[in-house]
Design a protein around this motif. Structure first.
Motif, PDB file in Angstrom:
ATOM      1  N   ALA A 199      22.936 -36.532 -22.982  1.00 32.25           N
ATOM      2  CA  ALA A 199      23.045 -36.863 -24.408  1.00 32.25           C
ATOM      3  C   ALA A 199      21.714 -37.393 -24.939  1.00 32.25           C
ATOM      4  CB  ALA A 199      24.153 -37.889 -24.622  1.00 32.25           C
ATOM      5  N   LYS A 200      21.061 -38.216 -24.140  1.00 36.75           N
ATOM      6  CA  LYS A 200      19.756 -38.770 -24.519  1.00 36.75           C
ATOM      7  C   LYS A 200      18.703 -37.669 -24.589  1.00 36.75           C
ATOM      8  CE  LYS A 200      16.207 -41.912 -22.689  1.00 36.75           C
ATOM      9  NZ  LYS A 200      15.874 -42.805 -21.542  1.00 36.75           N
ATOM     10  N   ARG A 201      18.715 -36.790 -23.587  1.00 29.45           N
ATOM     11  CA  ARG A 201      17.734 -35.715 -23.548  1.00 29.45           C
ATOM     12  C   ARG A 201      17.848 -34.794 -24.751  1.00 29.45           C
ATOM     13  NH1 ARG A 201      18.415 -30.675 -19.591  1.00 29.45           N
ATOM     14  NH2 ARG A 201      19.737 -30.083 -21.369  1.00 29.45           N
ATOM     15  N   ASP A 202      19.099 -34.420 -25.087  1.00 31.70           N
ATOM     16  CA  ASP A 202      19.338 -33.459 -26.161  1.00 31.70           C
ATOM     17  C   ASP A 202      19.553 -34.124 -27.515  1.00 31.70           C
ATOM     18  OD1 ASP A 202      19.095 -31.595 -24.202  1.00 31.70           O
ATOM     19  OD2 ASP A 202      21.214 -31.088 -24.065  1.00 31.70           O
ATOM     20  N   ASN A 203      19.452 -35.453 -27.530  1.00 32.32           N
ATOM     21  CA  ASN A 203      19.610 -36.209 -28.782  1.00 32.32           C
ATOM     22  C   ASN A 203      20.891 -35.811 -29.506  1.00 32.32           C
ATOM     23  OD1 ASN A 203      18.908 -38.067 -30.777  1.00 32.32           O
ATOM     24  ND2 ASN A 203      17.752 -36.555 -31.963  1.00 32.32           N
ATOM     25  N   THR A 204      21.999 -35.850 -28.768  1.00 34.33           N
ATOM     26  CA  THR A 204      23.280 -35.444 -29.331  1.00 34.33           C
ATOM     27  C   THR A 204      24.399 -36.278 -28.734  1.00 34.33           C
ATOM     28  OG1 THR A 204      24.700 -33.529 -29.760  1.00 34.33           O
ATOM     29  CG2 THR A 204      23.754 -33.694 -27.569  1.00 34.33           C
ATOM     30  N   TYR A 243      32.861 -41.241 -10.257  1.00 36.65           N
ATOM     31  CA  TYR A 243      33.330 -41.418 -11.631  1.00 36.65           C
ATOM     32  C   TYR A 243      32.300 -42.193 -12.447  1.00 36.65           C
ATOM     33  CZ  TYR A 243      36.159 -42.721 -15.640  1.00 36.65           C
ATOM     34  OH  TYR A 243      36.612 -42.897 -16.924  1.00 36.65           O
ATOM     35  N   ARG A 244      31.781 -43.272 -11.877  1.00 42.93           N
ATOM     36  CA  ARG A 244      30.759 -44.065 -12.579  1.00 42.93           C
ATOM     37  C   ARG A 244      29.472 -43.253 -12.734  1.00 42.93           C
ATOM     38  NH1 ARG A 244      34.680 -47.097 -14.247  1.00 42.93           N
ATOM     39  NH2 ARG A 244      35.674 -48.363 -12.623  1.00 42.93           N
ATOM     40  N   ALA A 245      29.141 -42.484 -11.707  1.00 46.21           N
ATOM     41  CA  ALA A 245      27.899 -41.700 -11.729  1.00 46.21           C
ATOM     42  C   ALA A 245      27.927 -40.634 -12.820  1.00 46.21           C
ATOM     43  CB  ALA A 245      27.666 -41.053 -10.366  1.00 46.21           C
ATOM     44  N   GLN A 246      29.058 -39.939 -12.977  1.00 42.29           N
ATOM     45  CA  GLN A 246      29.114 -38.862 -13.955  1.00 42.29           C
ATOM     46  C   GLN A 246      28.973 -39.392 -15.378  1.00 42.29           C
ATOM     47  OE1 GLN A 246      31.884 -37.969 -16.202  1.00 42.29           O
ATOM     48  NE2 GLN A 246      32.979 -39.863 -15.681  1.00 42.29           N
ATOM     49  N   GLU A 247      29.407 -40.635 -15.609  1.00 43.14           N
ATOM     50  CA  GLU A 247      29.199 -41.235 -16.931  1.00 43.14           C
ATOM     51  C   GLU A 247      27.712 -41.427 -17.208  1.00 43.14           C
ATOM     52  OE1 GLU A 247      31.660 -44.772 -16.624  1.00 43.14           O
ATOM     53  OE2 GLU A 247      33.168 -43.827 -17.926  1.00 43.14           O
ATOM     54  N   LEU A 248      26.961 -41.813 -16.185  1.00 40.72           N
ATOM     55  CA  LEU A 248      25.517 -42.005 -16.324  1.00 40.72           C
ATOM     56  C   LEU A 248      24.809 -40.671 -16.544  1.00 40.72           C
ATOM     57  CD1 LEU A 248      24.900 -44.609 -13.455  1.00 40.72           C
ATOM     58  CD2 LEU A 248      25.129 -45.066 -15.918  1.00 40.72           C
ATOM     59  N   VAL A 249      25.274 -39.633 -15.843  1.00 40.42           N
ATOM     60  CA  VAL A 249      24.675 -38.305 -15.995  1.00 40.42           C
ATOM     61  C   VAL A 249      24.941 -37.771 -17.395  1.00 40.42           C
ATOM     62  CG1 VAL A 249      24.712 -35.911 -15.182  1.00 40.42           C
ATOM     63  CG2 VAL A 249      24.790 -37.785 -13.530  1.00 40.42           C
ATOM     64  N   ILE A 285      18.403 -37.319 -13.811  1.00 40.58           N
ATOM     65  CA  ILE A 285      19.755 -36.769 -13.676  1.00 40.58           C
ATOM     66  C   ILE A 285      20.224 -36.850 -12.231  1.00 40.58           C
ATOM     67  CG2 ILE A 285      21.148 -34.660 -13.838  1.00 40.58           C
ATOM     68  CD1 ILE A 285      19.295 -33.841 -16.204  1.00 40.58           C
ATOM     69  N   ASP A 286      19.483 -36.223 -11.325  1.00 41.30           N
ATOM     70  CA  ASP A 286      19.936 -36.067  -9.942  1.00 41.30           C
ATOM     71  C   ASP A 286      20.136 -37.398  -9.229  1.00 41.30           C
ATOM     72  OD1 ASP A 286      19.705 -33.381 -10.435  1.00 41.30           O
ATOM     73  OD2 ASP A 286      17.832 -33.128  -9.342  1.00 41.30           O
ATOM     74  N   GLU A 287      19.240 -38.343  -9.445  1.00 36.65           N
ATOM     75  CA  GLU A 287      19.302 -39.583  -8.680  1.00 36.65           C
ATOM     76  C   GLU A 287      20.344 -40.563  -9.210  1.00 36.65           C
ATOM     77  OE1 GLU A 287      15.327 -41.046  -8.068  1.00 36.65           O
ATOM     78  OE2 GLU A 287      14.768 -39.280  -6.857  1.00 36.65           O
TER      79      GLU A 287
END
Length: 428
Positions: free
Chosen positions: A94-99, A83-89, A248-250
């Protein structure tokens, strides 16, 4: 905010298949194929795996759709670490796509899970990236995990049979335990998901890293995996949107600290081919590279597609005969490079791979010669001069992107028009 609710996880086929039953609000349904809900099927019984772990393959595929489409996913329980990990992903995308990605996961219960064991697993496709990672962690004797439904369609049992025969019988891989997963991870959603991205490409740009890694979660609980490796596709030398990166993966994890390694990101593709060639020479081992899933394939690889070509050339530039690595070619291969590359469009990633080969050609004189040193040296000199790079450069800024998007929508929204057109062509 509209939602999708997972209301049941069930098991069938002697506990080897996990079935996910979910319902969605009206505006969310368009993203999912109602008659084909997501499932994951394993070789072993996973029915004793806690639901908070078994839910991970489902979430790994559906969460990105929710993030980009902006709806809520509700589940009864989920592993707390995941659950915590998916928030980070989500934050990384969002950061990558600037959205702003507004979709969220809501779980009634967060569960702390512990795994017994300290084994290593890796996602294995048999290609250049996978073999490079395999060689780098060879001494760990990793379990090899391969998915049916990712690169090979579930209905293509002939190609899947050929592929599993290759993995089971390749001498180099004999000591490694193998696991196979069948999952409809590319068939459970509709074409509307593709349209969530401006330039489309959902599988490559968003889905595949999280989805492939997440599919291993139930196995990790039963078999005791502590480390999971996924091979890199690109390096930080090229700026390209891709759904599998170290950032992303790590960040993906579950239970008491599953560690995911995105391996080989510092290596260019040609570095990996060099690594494979050196390993083969040092260990006096021959093994085949499975790089091709082309419909043109009648042998181990088709040997006539762009992906085959760049692997073939990479081996030639290492002084290796490509025919020893699962290909079927001769000295005429150079003319085929230009013929095939001149067809269709090109991407920034493809051009980068061929640029690597051009640079490799500039720095080596020890290339493999099929039968005519003079003629083949001329072909290598053409590559050194950038002939292929110039061809691809002309195709990068293809002005037909919007037309391609429109064709995609029409083909999927009105499939009967395509059938009608094909009938007309046949009658004509």
């Amino acid at each position: 905010m509209e939602k999708l609710m997972l209301h049941n996880i069930s098991y069938s086929e002697e506990g080897k298949r996990i079935n996910y039953e979910y319902i969605a609000d009206t505006n969310v349904r368009k993203y999912f194929v109602a008659e084909e809900p997501l499932y994951s099927k394993y070789l072993i019984d996973v029915s004793k795996v806690p639901d908070s772990i078994s839910v991970i393959p489902f979430l790994a595929n559906v969460l990105p759709i929710a993030w980009y489409a902006g709806f809520v996913i509700e589940v009864e329980e989920v592993d707390e670490t995941f659950y915590r990990a998916q928030e980070l992903v989500r934050a990384e995308f969002a950061k990558r796509d600037n959205t702003k990605l507004s979709g969220v996961l809501v779980a009634k219960k967060l569960v702390k899970n512990k795994l017994k064991g300290n084994k290593t697993a890796m996602l294995f496709s048999g290609g250049v990236d996978a073999y490079a990672t395999y060689i780098r962690i060879y001494e760990k004797e990793p379990d090899l995990v391969t998915l049916l439904g990712a690169d090979i369609e579930i209905k293509d049992q002939e190609q899947w049979g050929d592929f599993t025969d290759f993995i089971e019988n390749e001498e180099l891989l004999k000591k490694n335990h193998k696991e196979y997963i069948e999952t409809n991870l590319r068939d459970f959603y509709t074409y509307q998901v593709e349209l969530l991205l401006k330039d489309m490409g959902w599988w490559g740009k968003v889905q595949h890293g999280l989805a492939l890694i997440g599919s291993i979660a139930p196995l990790s609980y039963v078999l005791g995996y502590k480390s999971i490796y996924i091979a890199s596709s690109y390096t930080d030398n090229i700026d390209i949107d891709w759904g599998s990166t170290p950032e992303i993966d790590e960040k993906i994890s579950w239970a008491d600290g599953i560690k995911v390694f995105h391996d080989g990101y510092e290596l260019k593709r040609q570095d990996k081919v060099d690594l494979i060639a050196d390993f083969a020479a040092t260990t006096d081992t021959k093994f085949r590279l499975r790089v091709c899933y082309s419909e043109k394939r009648t042998e181990f690889n088709c040997s006539i597609c762009e992906k085959c070509f760049r692997t073939i050339l990479g081996l030639i530039l290492n002084g290796k005969n490509p025919n020893d690595y699962g290909f079927n070619v001769n000295g005429n291969i150079y003319n085929e490079f230009y013929r095939v590359l001149d067809i269709g469009g090109a991407s920034k990633g493809v051009r980068y791979f061929w640029w690597e080969l051009m640079e490799k050609a500039k720095n080596t004189n020890d290339f493999y010669v099929f039968d005519n040193l003079e003629a083949e040296t001329k072909q290598i000199n053409d590559i050194r001069s950038g002939k292929i790079d110039r061809l691809l450069e002309q195709k990068i800024n293809n002005p037909t992107k919007e037309i391609g998007r429109l064709k995609f929508i029409i083909r999927n929204k009105f499939p009967w028009l395509i059938k009608l057109y094909k009938l007309y062509k046949k009658i004509k």
